[in-house]
Design a protein around this motif. Structure first.
Motif, PDB file in Angstrom:
ATOM      1  N   MET A 387      11.638   5.588  -0.765  1.00  0.00           N
ATOM      2  CA  MET A 387      10.526   5.673   0.181  1.00  0.00           C
ATOM      3  C   MET A 387       9.222   6.035  -0.532  1.00  0.00           C
ATOM      4  O   MET A 387       8.140   5.594  -0.127  1.00  0.00           O
ATOM      5  N   ALA A 388       9.324   6.819  -1.595  1.00  0.00           N
ATOM      6  CA  ALA A 388       8.129   7.217  -2.336  1.00  0.00           C
ATOM      7  C   ALA A 388       7.462   6.028  -3.018  1.00  0.00           C
ATOM      8  O   ALA A 388       6.246   6.051  -3.280  1.00  0.00           O
ATOM      9  N   ARG A 389       8.219   4.993  -3.312  1.00  0.00           N
ATOM     10  CA  ARG A 389       7.616   3.809  -3.928  1.00  0.00           C
ATOM     11  C   ARG A 389       7.241   2.742  -2.880  1.00  0.00           C
ATOM     12  O   ARG A 389       6.886   1.623  -3.233  1.00  0.00           O
ATOM     13  N   GLY A 390       7.358   3.083  -1.618  1.00  0.00           N
ATOM     14  CA  GLY A 390       6.916   2.161  -0.575  1.00  0.00           C
ATOM     15  C   GLY A 390       5.439   1.842  -0.733  1.00  0.00           C
ATOM     16  O   GLY A 390       4.645   2.682  -1.169  1.00  0.00           O
ATOM     17  N   ARG A 391       5.056   0.644  -0.371  1.00  0.00           N
ATOM     18  CA  ARG A 391       3.696   0.171  -0.648  1.00  0.00           C
ATOM     19  C   ARG A 391       2.838   0.048   0.604  1.00  0.00           C
ATOM     20  O   ARG A 391       1.791  -0.610   0.590  1.00  0.00           O
ATOM     21  N   GLY A 392       3.261   0.695   1.685  1.00  0.00           N
ATOM     22  CA  GLY A 392       2.482   0.627   2.908  1.00  0.00           C
ATOM     23  C   GLY A 392       1.082   1.193   2.744  1.00  0.00           C
ATOM     24  O   GLY A 392       0.099   0.600   3.212  1.00  0.00           O
ATOM     25  N   LYS A 393       0.966   2.327   2.063  1.00  0.00           N
ATOM     26  CA  LYS A 393      -0.354   2.932   1.858  1.00  0.00           C
ATOM     27  C   LYS A 393      -1.212   2.062   0.956  1.00  0.00           C
ATOM     28  O   LYS A 393      -2.425   1.933   1.164  1.00  0.00           O
ATOM     29  N   ASP A 394      -0.578   1.463  -0.058  1.00  0.00           N
ATOM     30  CA  ASP A 394      -1.335   0.569  -0.940  1.00  0.00           C
ATOM     31  C   ASP A 394      -1.864  -0.632  -0.161  1.00  0.00           C
ATOM     32  O   ASP A 394      -3.005  -1.059  -0.352  1.00  0.00           O
ATOM     33  N   ALA A 395      -1.020  -1.184   0.702  1.00  0.00           N
ATOM     34  CA  ALA A 395      -1.442  -2.332   1.506  1.00  0.00           C
ATOM     35  C   ALA A 395      -2.612  -1.949   2.403  1.00  0.00           C
ATOM     36  O   ALA A 395      -3.583  -2.709   2.545  1.00  0.00           O
ATOM     37  N   ASP A 396      -2.532  -0.764   3.013  1.00  0.00           N
ATOM     38  CA  ASP A 396      -3.627  -0.298   3.871  1.00  0.00           C
ATOM     39  C   ASP A 396      -4.921  -0.137   3.075  1.00  0.00           C
ATOM     40  O   ASP A 396      -5.987  -0.617   3.475  1.00  0.00           O
ATOM     41  N   ARG A 397      -4.815   0.571   1.949  1.00  0.00           N
ATOM     42  CA  ARG A 397      -6.006   0.894   1.160  1.00  0.00           C
ATOM     43  C   ARG A 397      -6.633  -0.370   0.565  1.00  0.00           C
ATOM     44  O   ARG A 397      -7.845  -0.569   0.636  1.00  0.00           O
ATOM     45  N   GLU A 398      -5.796  -1.217  -0.044  1.00  0.00           N
ATOM     46  CA  GLU A 398      -6.317  -2.433  -0.667  1.00  0.00           C
ATOM     47  C   GLU A 398      -6.894  -3.381   0.385  1.00  0.00           C
ATOM     48  O   GLU A 398      -7.917  -4.043   0.154  1.00  0.00           O
ATOM     49  N   SER A 399      -6.250  -3.456   1.535  1.00  0.00           N
ATOM     50  CA  SER A 399      -6.771  -4.310   2.604  1.00  0.00           C
ATOM     51  C   SER A 399      -8.137  -3.828   3.066  1.00  0.00           C
ATOM     52  O   SER A 399      -9.054  -4.632   3.312  1.00  0.00           O
ATOM     53  N   MET A 400      -8.276  -2.516   3.197  1.00  0.00           N
ATOM     54  CA  MET A 400      -9.563  -1.973   3.608  1.00  0.00           C
ATOM     55  C   MET A 400     -10.646  -2.280   2.585  1.00  0.00           C
ATOM     56  O   MET A 400     -11.780  -2.633   2.937  1.00  0.00           O
ATOM     57  N   ASP A 401     -10.300  -2.205   1.285  1.00  0.00           N
ATOM     58  CA  ASP A 401     -11.270  -2.546   0.245  1.00  0.00           C
ATOM     59  C   ASP A 401     -11.725  -3.998   0.386  1.00  0.00           C
ATOM     60  O   ASP A 401     -12.910  -4.308   0.254  1.00  0.00           O
ATOM     61  N   VAL A 402     -10.783  -4.891   0.633  1.00  0.00           N
ATOM     62  CA  VAL A 402     -11.104  -6.307   0.795  1.00  0.00           C
ATOM     63  C   VAL A 402     -12.003  -6.513   2.019  1.00  0.00           C
ATOM     64  O   VAL A 402     -13.007  -7.228   1.973  1.00  0.00           O
TER      65      VAL A 402
END
Length: 480
Positions: A387-402
């Protein structure tokens, strides 16, 4: 846990292209392997149905109108002696997914459903997550059926969970549910959601917890530019969330009493609070020092764009949350989720999150007074790591940057007012600026130095949604 909700409407093809490129860079899977699909199809055709029949309980669901992966259904009633009874059915993924099988192995690779503004990447094949295992109306499905007895103040006095066959009788979306409740035309099971949800919100305040009423963000194309529109959540969103929180806290208590389980914890984050204070200053939100974080959050209106932007910034406090396991009665030193102000775990979204399937099995075993299944106990140490390597937060953050880069791409050279909310290097030449309008966060560089909390004027130098690095938006400090 709080998640940003960002949606793209209209054509916005360049933005969609940038989001597709983001998924390619993140190596997000584009589909399921044939063996996984074949196993899912077979499981969908012959689930392991439990003996207990609870299809007579008229459950209902509340979800976004376009959702088909329905994890939860509920029913609320008054107890004859006073108080309330809540039935909460959670999709029984283990009735379809065999430990060690192709679907299971794929789920351990994916860990969670990933949400992008224009697309979602599911944890399980849609034939299960949006079909046979989903609590769609009119179909009999296996579920973990929770039963809560609450007193007149909404406090839990009894809890049970068992496998059962259930059937959702009514599917509602948030707007429709709110309209029925506000008009006074909701039938009692739905009307009681307001009653019980309000009581549980009061208990949350009493114990010092806080829920983030995150707004949805919708990117609307207007000619050659984009506009970011905030859509405030409805009260029914919060009442619905309180039933989920009730279940997560009860599940944690069951596992702690049994001595084996997986918890979701969050320690205090004083540095994060100080950063949020700078964000509040940037958005001109008054935050007196005698007012706690929880009090401030409860005072904000998600319909106000500045408040909405602050609430989204506040999700950063949850980035330090973690899953921890324990076994054989050896409890970890820290058990509390500080935002909830109680012991808590994730257990209400097994179609979309791997750990919830395991927590459900641990709770069933705890209530039955039995040892957890071997496949569950064997995975106690590994599931939190996965679960610690889940990428949900990365998807949220990177999407917001885009998205933010797309919003600004036609405004290169314009000057904006903002506040420095972070400084990134010892020379204080690089930092993070939060604009006053639009409520965008980006990197800022300065030749004269930056100071946290200072008001600054910045010129937009770059806004490239296709940029591969984090600095898709770059500002230059304009000394006054």
């Amino acid at each position: 846990m709080p998640r940003r909700h960002i949606h793209v409407t209209g054509a916005a093809e360049d933005l969609r292209a940038a989001l597709r490129a983001l998924r390619t860079r993140m190596q997000v899977p584009t589909g399921f392997p044939p063996a996984v699909l074949a196993e899912a199809e077979a499981a969908a055709a012959s689930p392991r149905l439990p003996d207990h029949d609870a299809t007579d309980i008229p459950l209902f669901t509340i979800d976004p109108p376009d959702s088909r992966d329905l994890d939860q259904a509920m029913h609320l009633a008054r107890r004859p002696g006073g108080g309330y009874r809540v039935h909460y059915a959670i999709a029984d993924v283990a009735a379809f997914v065999t430990a060690g099988g192709a679907v299971d192995k794929e789920a351990h690779q994916r860990v969670e459903t990933l949400y992008f503004p224009d697309e979602k990447i599911p944890l399980h094949p849609p034939v299960l997550s949006e079909g046979a295992a989903s609590l769609l109306p009119g179909q009999t499905v296996p579920a973990l059926l929770w039963r809560f007895d609450l007193d007149a103040d909404g406090c839990q006095v009894a809890v049970d969970v068992r496998r059962a066959r259930v059937r959702s009788h009514l599917r509602l979306d948030y707007a429709g549910a709110q309209q029925l409740i506000d008009a006074g035309t909701a039938e009692e099971p739905l009307a009681l959601l307001k009653t019980v949800g309000t009581l549980r919100e009061a208990l949350e305040v009493e114990r010092g917890g806080v829920s983030l009423d995150l707004p949805e963000q919708e990117v609307v194309e207007t000619g050659s530019t984009y506009t970011l529109v905030y859509r405030a959540p409805r009260r029914v969103d919060g009442w619905n969330e309180q039933i989920s929180l009730l279940t997560g806290m009860a599940a944690a208590d069951l596992m702690i009493a049994a001595g084996t389980g997986i918890l979701r914890t969050l320690g205090a984050a004083p540095d994060g609070v100080e950063k949020l204070r700078r964000s509040a200053q940037a958005l001109e939100i008054a935050w007196p020092h005698h007012v706690s974080y929880a009090e401030l959050i409860r005072s904000l209106d998600p319909a106000n764009p500045r408040h909405a932007a602050f609430l989204l910034d506040a999700t950063g406090l949850f980035e330090k949350s973690a899953y921890i396991h324990f076994a054989d009665g050896s409890l970890p030193e820290s058990l509390i989720h500080s935002a909830i102000a109680d012991e808590y775990t994730s257990c209400t979204a097994p179609l979309r999150r791997l750990v919830d399937r395991y927590v459900g099995e641990l709770c069933l075993a705890a209530v039955a007074g039995q040892a957890p299944p071997a496949w569950v106990k064997d995975a106690l140490t590994t599931v939190p790591i996965e679960m610690a390597r889940g990428r949900g937060k990365d998807a949220d953050r990177e999407s917001m940057d885009v998205v933010e880069a797309a919003l600004l791409k036609d405004r290169i050279g314009q000057v904006f007012d903002g506040f420095v909310i972070d400084v990134k290097d010892a020379a204080m030449k690089k930092g993070v600026v939060h604009l006053k309008d639009p409520a965008v966060v980006g990197t800022v560089k300065s030749t004269q130095g930056l100071k946290q909390g200072n008001r600054v004027r910045v010129k937009l130098k770059k806004a490239d949604p296709a940029e591969q690095g984090r600095d898709k938006v770059l500002f230059e400090h304009v000394p006054e």
